[in-house]
Design a protein around this motif. Sequence first.
Motif, PDB file in Angstrom:
ATOM      1  N   PHE A 113      -4.034  -4.935  -3.753  1.00 30.25           N
ATOM      2  CA  PHE A 113      -5.048  -3.968  -4.168  1.00 30.25           C
ATOM      3  C   PHE A 113      -5.933  -4.507  -5.288  1.00 30.25           C
ATOM      4  O   PHE A 113      -7.154  -4.378  -5.221  1.00 30.25           O
ATOM      5  N   ILE A 114      -5.340  -5.112  -6.320  1.00 26.94           N
ATOM      6  CA  ILE A 114      -6.190  -5.679  -7.371  1.00 26.94           C
ATOM      7  C   ILE A 114      -7.115  -6.760  -6.803  1.00 26.94           C
ATOM      8  O   ILE A 114      -8.318  -6.740  -7.084  1.00 26.94           O
ATOM      9  N   PRO A 115      -6.614  -7.687  -5.960  1.00 30.63           N
ATOM     10  CA  PRO A 115      -7.545  -8.660  -5.372  1.00 30.63           C
ATOM     11  C   PRO A 115      -8.676  -7.996  -4.584  1.00 30.63           C
ATOM     12  O   PRO A 115      -9.823  -8.432  -4.643  1.00 30.63           O
ATOM     13  N   MET A 116      -8.327  -6.917  -3.885  1.00 31.48           N
ATOM     14  CA  MET A 116      -9.354  -6.222  -3.102  1.00 31.48           C
ATOM     15  C   MET A 116     -10.442  -5.668  -4.026  1.00 31.48           C
ATOM     16  O   MET A 116     -11.638  -5.874  -3.791  1.00 31.48           O
ATOM     17  N   ILE A 117      -9.999  -4.989  -5.095  1.00 32.12           N
ATOM     18  CA  ILE A 117     -10.969  -4.423  -6.038  1.00 32.12           C
ATOM     19  C   ILE A 117     -11.766  -5.538  -6.710  1.00 32.12           C
ATOM     20  O   ILE A 117     -12.987  -5.456  -6.858  1.00 32.12           O
ATOM     21  N   ALA A 153      -2.397   0.089   5.359  1.00 30.26           N
ATOM     22  CA  ALA A 153      -3.770  -0.414   5.297  1.00 30.26           C
ATOM     23  C   ALA A 153      -3.805  -1.908   5.001  1.00 30.26           C
ATOM     24  O   ALA A 153      -4.697  -2.614   5.465  1.00 30.26           O
ATOM     25  N   THR A 154      -2.804  -2.399   4.244  1.00 29.72           N
ATOM     26  CA  THR A 154      -2.828  -3.825   3.901  1.00 29.72           C
ATOM     27  C   THR A 154      -2.654  -4.701   5.144  1.00 29.72           C
ATOM     28  O   THR A 154      -2.980  -5.877   5.118  1.00 29.72           O
ATOM     29  N   GLY A 171       6.386 -11.441  -1.349  1.00 30.03           N
ATOM     30  CA  GLY A 171       7.259 -10.273  -1.333  1.00 30.03           C
ATOM     31  C   GLY A 171       6.611  -9.061  -0.690  1.00 30.03           C
ATOM     32  O   GLY A 171       7.303  -8.215  -0.111  1.00 30.03           O
ATOM     33  N   ALA A 172       5.295  -8.969  -0.770  1.00 30.53           N
ATOM     34  CA  ALA A 172       4.606  -7.796  -0.245  1.00 30.53           C
ATOM     35  C   ALA A 172       4.126  -8.048   1.180  1.00 30.53           C
ATOM     36  O   ALA A 172       3.074  -8.641   1.396  1.00 30.53           O
ATOM     37  N   TRP A 173       4.925  -7.639   2.161  1.00 24.50           N
ATOM     38  CA  TRP A 173       4.482  -7.781   3.544  1.00 24.50           C
ATOM     39  C   TRP A 173       4.740  -6.472   4.270  1.00 24.50           C
ATOM     40  O   TRP A 173       5.888  -6.086   4.494  1.00 24.50           O
ATOM     41  N   ALA A 174       3.663  -5.786   4.618  1.00 29.46           N
ATOM     42  CA  ALA A 174       3.779  -4.442   5.183  1.00 29.46           C
ATOM     43  C   ALA A 174       4.574  -4.436   6.485  1.00 29.46           C
ATOM     44  O   ALA A 174       5.305  -3.487   6.762  1.00 29.46           O
ATOM     45  N   PHE A 175       4.448  -5.510   7.269  1.00 29.69           N
ATOM     46  CA  PHE A 175       5.167  -5.561   8.541  1.00 29.69           C
ATOM     47  C   PHE A 175       6.668  -5.356   8.344  1.00 29.69           C
ATOM     48  O   PHE A 175       7.291  -4.522   9.004  1.00 29.69           O
ATOM     49  N   SER A 176       7.257  -6.086   7.389  1.00 32.51           N
ATOM     50  CA  SER A 176       8.700  -5.974   7.144  1.00 32.51           C
ATOM     51  C   SER A 176       9.071  -4.568   6.685  1.00 32.51           C
ATOM     52  O   SER A 176      10.090  -4.014   7.097  1.00 32.51           O
TER      53      SER A 176
END
Lengths: 318, 288
Positions: free
Chosen positions: A55-59, B121-122, B160-165
């Motif tokens: 989110f921060i990269p997007m913003i 959304a990510t 660490g942030a992967w919406a699929f998992s």
Amino acid sequence: MTVDHAKPAAVGADRPATERAPAPKARRRSDRDGKWWTPWLFLAPALILFVYFKFIPMITAVTMSFQDVQPYLGNQWVGGQNYGTVLGDEAFHSAIWHTVIIAVGQTVGSMVIGLALALLMEGQSKRLKFLRSAAFLPVVVPIAVVAELWRIMYHPTEDGMLNSILGLAGLGPSGFINDPDTSMVSVIVTGIWRGAPYDMMIFLAGLAGIDRGLYEAATVDGASRWRKILHVTLPGLRSVFSILFVLAAIRGLRVFTEVFLLTNGGPNGSTEVAMTLIYKLGLEQNRLGVGAAGAVLLFLATLVLTLFVQVLRRRRDA
Amino acid sequence: MTAANDSALGLDAVKSPGGRILKFVLYTLLLLVFAGPLLALLVSAFNNVSDPTALSVVPSSPTLDNFGIAFDLGVGMYLLNSFLVVGFGLLLQVIVSVLAGYALARKKFRFMTFVLVAILATLMLPEEILAIPLSLILSDLPVVHLNLIGSLAGMIVPLGAWAFSILVMTEFMKDVPRELEEAARIDGAGDLRIFAQIILPMCKPALGVIGVFGFTMIWDQYLLPLLVSTDASTYTLPLALRTLRIDTNVTPGVIMAASLLALLPSVAAFLFFQRSFVRGLASGALKG
């Protein structure tokens, strides 16, 4: 305070018959939910990482796209100027054009070949399972390895691997990725090689969901193989088509690594795509604002495409 | 006749001599196109040819020299970097996903839909598009002001942030029966105990799916290591292939030897966990 207390009591007084029922239910729910912050505790690691790295990269991308980014000097707000630069720039026009060609070429190629593969290899036998696994291997090979492998296979002299195969067929040596006339096709072919088996697997999953009875009915009616595919299989795969279309189109629009490694946009800019240009602007020429504007536009294109297909799908389903 | 109905083309059931030949030719062609290049890679990695152009499909003089040269050029270190990134990256991703999955699947709370949509959304947010701002943020993490550029940590933490998992875990955890959880509650078990001793053990198949997908996804990472690494000491193996190639003394055999090392782990993961892999493909793509 007193009003808050009075309300439930009044409701209870109005309906004494149901008074007992809600009480245990409420207690049970509070047991199940624990403290209000328990779920947030479990979510915290995910939320922190998503905020930091998505989110921060997007913003930042959006704000940067409206700024003249000058490290150490402070950023200056320039309004839509970066977007103007991007939209008016020849290099960007051709990069966007190339991106669209690659996206369309890879999407269509992978889907047609993937469907053909799925139809040819649908079945239960052990041999077919082996064949499917072997054909699927390109998908799990790291993209960097795919690029290096195909670079060597595309070697432009006569003794290059693909050129010696072309030679057997009596065709002259091709320059492949070294020739501006063939570089684009070569990049697309590599993409199809890696994309088609993926589409095949999804198509196979879709094929498994088609009612066998329909085939049987068609056979009884004397339908030929082609008619069965046309009237039973393809309609049965409709939702698979739209999903694959979105996935493949997004994959195509954001194409970076294979182009970066195969041609890096060359020769003569003949394969420069949006992402390789953005990478060069942002990280090599330090024109961060312009690069960010390009990235935001690319994101919007992806978004529009996704929503467009979703709407189409909804309408057809309804 | 009924066997022919098992598939659209009914090709598997064709038994006539002409049909058999057609099938043989078709399947051989398919294998040549899709597995052939990988066979060439495998053979060339073990072939003693200094020819800078050709790949060989037929082994002429088998040797391990290519690997020796590759290791002299630092492939061992790149391989170790890759393993560190995939090991810690996957560990982090699995921990993050099971925790978040538990909250999203088993709890009701305010703003839950909002959180779910934000995470979903990510999936539509290609990492390529975030590349430039991400590299800026990694050079100076907001609030904590750490610089992760030039360190393996910079390649690991964002994984660490992967919406699929998270979505796979959430969907799977929803299907664990409520009764089990309630029985444990009556016995006085808290959230952490229920999570660790009831929900998680029931989710082994989903752990397989996110494990094998996370592994191949992380092993395939190119852009993130490219953004983060500043010198060869933090190159992962896929990243190092390009530097090997630029060295004009390096023959295709050596590059193929290094490539073989770079592809073996993900190919092995796929072959060992094929069932999980196919299940993940189907659930990831067809439900979306």
